[in-house]
Enzyme design. Structure first.
Site, short mmCIF file in Angstrom:
data_model
loop_
_atom_site.label_atom_id
_atom_site.label_comp_id
_atom_site.label_asym_id
_atom_site.label_seq_id
_atom_site.Cartn_x
_atom_site.Cartn_y
_atom_site.Cartn_z
N GLU A 93 5.82 -0.95 -9.48
CA GLU A 93 5.71 -2.30 -8.95
C GLU A 93 4.29 -2.82 -9.17
O GLU A 93 3.32 -2.05 -9.16
CB GLU A 93 6.04 -2.32 -7.46
CG GLU A 93 7.54 -2.22 -7.23
CD GLU A 93 7.94 -2.37 -5.78
OE1 GLU A 93 8.97 -2.99 -5.53
OE2 GLU A 93 7.23 -1.88 -4.89
N CYS A 106 -2.68 -6.42 -8.58
CA CYS A 106 -2.75 -5.01 -8.20
C CYS A 106 -1.86 -4.20 -9.13
O CYS A 106 -0.65 -4.40 -9.17
CB CYS A 106 -2.28 -4.89 -6.75
SG CYS A 106 -2.22 -3.20 -6.16
N CYS A 113 3.05 9.56 -7.02
CA CYS A 113 1.69 10.06 -6.82
C CYS A 113 1.77 11.47 -6.27
O CYS A 113 2.60 11.77 -5.41
CB CYS A 113 0.93 9.16 -5.84
SG CYS A 113 -0.80 9.67 -5.62
N CYS A 117 -0.32 11.50 0.53
CA CYS A 117 -0.87 10.98 1.78
C CYS A 117 0.28 10.61 2.72
O CYS A 117 1.26 9.99 2.29
CB CYS A 117 -1.76 9.77 1.53
SG CYS A 117 -3.10 10.11 0.38
N CYS A 120 1.63 6.87 3.14
CA CYS A 120 1.84 6.06 1.94
C CYS A 120 3.23 6.27 1.36
O CYS A 120 3.65 7.40 1.11
CB CYS A 120 0.77 6.42 0.91
SG CYS A 120 1.01 5.63 -0.69
N GLY A 168 -0.15 5.48 -7.49
CA GLY A 168 -0.83 6.55 -8.20
C GLY A 168 -2.29 6.71 -7.85
O GLY A 168 -2.91 5.82 -7.26
N GLU A 169 -2.82 7.87 -8.18
CA GLU A 169 -4.25 8.16 -7.98
C GLU A 169 -4.94 7.98 -9.34
O GLU A 169 -4.77 8.79 -10.24
CB GLU A 169 -4.40 9.60 -7.45
CG GLU A 169 -5.80 10.15 -7.46
CD GLU A 169 -6.87 9.21 -6.90
OE1 GLU A 169 -6.72 8.73 -5.77
OE2 GLU A 169 -7.85 8.95 -7.62
N SER A 200 -9.58 2.11 -6.81
CA SER A 200 -9.58 2.79 -5.52
C SER A 200 -9.14 4.24 -5.70
O SER A 200 -8.15 4.51 -6.39
CB SER A 200 -8.60 2.06 -4.59
OG SER A 200 -8.41 2.78 -3.40
N SER A 222 -10.89 5.58 -0.41
CA SER A 222 -9.97 5.59 0.73
C SER A 222 -10.41 6.67 1.70
O SER A 222 -10.23 7.85 1.44
CB SER A 222 -8.54 5.86 0.26
OG SER A 222 -8.08 4.77 -0.50
N LEU A 223 -11.01 6.25 2.80
CA LEU A 223 -11.57 7.22 3.75
C LEU A 223 -10.57 7.50 4.88
O LEU A 223 -10.15 8.64 5.07
CB LEU A 223 -12.90 6.68 4.29
CG LEU A 223 -13.72 7.64 5.15
CD1 LEU A 223 -14.13 8.86 4.36
CD2 LEU A 223 -14.97 6.93 5.69
N HIS A 224 -10.25 6.49 5.64
CA HIS A 224 -9.17 6.52 6.63
C HIS A 224 -9.39 7.40 7.86
O HIS A 224 -8.53 7.41 8.75
CB HIS A 224 -7.83 6.90 6.01
CG HIS A 224 -7.41 6.05 4.85
ND1 HIS A 224 -7.66 4.70 4.78
CD2 HIS A 224 -6.74 6.36 3.71
CE1 HIS A 224 -7.17 4.22 3.64
NE2 HIS A 224 -6.62 5.21 2.98
N ASN A 300 0.79 -0.74 7.02
CA ASN A 300 2.12 -1.30 6.79
C ASN A 300 3.16 -0.23 6.95
O ASN A 300 3.23 0.69 6.15
CB ASN A 300 2.21 -1.88 5.38
CG ASN A 300 1.21 -3.00 5.19
OD1 ASN A 300 1.20 -3.96 5.95
ND2 ASN A 300 0.35 -2.86 4.20
N CYS A 343 0.07 -3.10 0.72
CA CYS A 343 -0.47 -1.77 0.38
C CYS A 343 0.43 -0.68 0.91
O CYS A 343 0.87 -0.73 2.05
CB CYS A 343 -1.81 -1.52 1.06
SG CYS A 343 -3.07 -2.69 0.69
N1 SAH Z 1 -4.36 6.17 -4.80
C1 SAH Z 1 -5.45 5.30 -4.59
C2 SAH Z 1 -5.14 3.87 -4.91
C3 SAH Z 1 -3.79 3.35 -4.52
S1 SAH Z 1 -3.48 3.22 -2.80
C4 SAH Z 1 -5.97 5.44 -3.19
O1 SAH Z 1 -5.33 6.08 -2.38
O2 SAH Z 1 -7.06 4.93 -2.93
C5 SAH Z 1 -4.37 1.74 -2.38
C6 SAH Z 1 -4.71 1.65 -0.91
O3 SAH Z 1 -3.55 1.43 -0.11
C7 SAH Z 1 -5.37 2.92 -0.39
O4 SAH Z 1 -6.52 2.65 0.37
C8 SAH Z 1 -4.27 3.47 0.47
O5 SAH Z 1 -4.79 4.32 1.42
C9 SAH Z 1 -3.64 2.22 1.03
N2 SAH Z 1 -2.35 2.47 1.66
C10 SAH Z 1 -1.48 3.45 1.39
N3 SAH Z 1 -0.40 3.37 2.21
C11 SAH Z 1 -0.60 2.31 3.01
C12 SAH Z 1 0.16 1.70 4.06
N4 SAH Z 1 1.35 2.17 4.41
N5 SAH Z 1 -0.34 0.61 4.65
C13 SAH Z 1 -1.54 0.09 4.26
N6 SAH Z 1 -2.29 0.62 3.27
C14 SAH Z 1 -1.84 1.73 2.66
FE1 SF4 Z 2 -1.42 8.42 -3.76
FE2 SF4 Z 2 -3.16 6.57 -2.90
FE3 SF4 Z 2 -0.69 6.75 -1.85
FE4 SF4 Z 2 -2.48 8.65 -1.34
S1 SF4 Z 2 -2.60 6.49 -0.74
S2 SF4 Z 2 -0.34 9.00 -1.90
S3 SF4 Z 2 -3.57 8.76 -3.26
S4 SF4 Z 2 -1.19 6.21 -3.94
#
Ligand code: SAH
Ligand code: SF4
Length: 353
Positions: A93, A106, A113, A117, A120, A168-169, A200, A222-224, A300, A343
């Site tokens: 997508e 985007c 991936c 995480c 995600c 993807g990463e 990212s 992406s720290l979180h 989300n 996201c």
């Molecule tokens: N894999 C890379 C880039 C794609 S994800 C990464 O993780 O950085 C892009 C962003 O969306 C990241 O910061 C990720 O943590 C965030 N993301 C993933 N799942 C999400 C969700 N359910 N709600 C909001 N942001 C989310």
């Molecule tokens: Fe992959 Fe980024 Fe999603 Fe983590 S947040 S599973 S690295 S796409």
């Protein structure tokens, strides 16, 4: 005849070589590059400064393929989502997020991936494969087709920025990403400058320095979470590259650049969003002498995920606490939620499948 060679995704040097193999001089490569990436043409017949026999020859040997648009939705907030399919049937997508007078597209670097995480949706899908450089670039070309933005000056474009924040990463597909960025930012073609591209990463530490040297777009991490215990719970990569490695790499990156490091920080209720977490986060930055900007992202939710989004009050309080101590901490509200374009909601199936 053998299969046609796809030109989208070849570097300028590779394109020049392909034409040389057909007995054509280097300046032809330059002309064709412009037709493909500046004018966005997909048909060799439209390359009118080339002779008819050459156009014929090109179409016999080469192709210029866009991914197929399988599905497309536009949100009430004008966020635009496409489900794209590549030649082998794999899908990703892509999302365009318009703002007042500009906007970001985007794009994805992988189907699925491997990082897993917990918050995600993409991460719940496992990795199917890397995208090629051509597939990464062609996503943006579909968006430019849709908004008719070929052959436009930079100031006139709505699709002004690219964020590599789809599926993807990116650092797990480093070479293809690098090649794709070189094509996307090339001044004689698509010409989205590297300052307008943000990659990212979930924090694959050894690639941060390489990224800086070899790719050189903007970076977001992406720290979180403010500590290893919490981060490991939601991001398995933290076991391999804990904060004791990630933070010094960020510090080093900052030393090379000045300015600040952009961190993405997902707001998860009671998990990482309290006053104490904000204090801990600031301590972490102090310890490693990092000048940080935090993009606070509303989580989300998606079916099957147990996390709860932080309330707006919590997010604002968190943001204010960081700002009080001198950190920029803008709140990123979700866009295109009604069409699951926000996201972490991207996936590779049609909604009904
Ligand atoms: N894999 C890379 C880039 C794609 S994800 C990464 O993780 O950085 C892009 C962003 O969306 C990241 O910061 C990720 O943590 C965030 N993301 C993933 N799942 C999400 C969700 N359910 N709600 C909001 N942001 C989310
Ligand atoms: Fe992959 Fe980024 Fe999603 Fe983590 S947040 S599973 S690295 S796409």
């Amino acid at each position: 005849m053998s299969e046609k060679i796809e030109l989208i995704g070849l570097s300028k040097e590779e394109l020049t070589q392909q034409l040389k193999d057909l007995g054509e001089p280097a300046f032809r490569a330059k002309q064709i590059w412009q037709w493909i990436y500046y004018y966005g043409k997909t048909d060799f017949e439209e390359m009118t400064n080339l002779s008819k026999p050459l156009r014929q020859k090109l179409s016999e040997h080469f192709s210029l393929t866009r991914p197929q648009i399988v599905d497309e939705q536009i949100s009430v907030d004008r966020t635009h989502k496409w489900l794209l399919q590549f030649a082998d049937g794999q899908r990703v997508e892509m999302v365009y997020i318009p703002e007042e007078d500009r906007g970001a597209v985007c794009i994805s670097t992988q189907v699925g991936c491997a990082m897993g995480c917990k918050f995600c949706h993409t991460g719940s899908q496992k990795l199917t494969r890397n995208l090629s450089a051509g597939e990464i670039v062609a996503q943006f070309m579909v968006a430019r087709d849709a908004y008719n933005e070929w052959n436009l000056k930079e100031q006139a474009r709505m699709l002004s920025n690219i964020v590599v924040m789809g599926m993807g990463e990116p650092f797990q597909n480093f070479e293809n990403l690098k090649k794709a960025v070189n094509i996307l930012s090339d001044g004689e073609g698509i010409a989205i400058s590297k300052r307008r591209i943000t990659v990212s990463t979930s924090g694959i530490v050894p690639h941060i320095a390489d990224f800086d040297q070899e790719i050189g777009t903007r970076l977001a991490i992406s720290l979180h979470a403010p500590n290893d215990e919490l981060r490991t719970q939601i991001m398995p990569i933290n076991k391999k590259y804990p904060l004791t490695e990630l933070m010094p790499a960020c510090h080093q990156y900052q030393q090379n650049h000045g300015g600040y490091i952009t961190f993405e920080y997902l707001m998860l209720q009671n998990f990482n969003d309290t006053y104490a977490h904000a204090q801990e986060l600031m301590q972490l930055m102090k310890k490693y002498q990092i000048n940080a900007k935090f993009n606070l992202i509303a989580f989300n939710p998606w079916p099957g995920c147990d996390f709860v989004p932080s309330s707006n009050n919590r997010i604002h309080a968190f943001s204010q606490e960081l700002q009080k101590h001198g950190f920029a901490a803008p709140i990123r509200t979700a866009r295109g939620q009604d069409i699951l374009a926000a996201c972490g909601q991207l996936k590779s199936k049609k909604s009904a499948e």
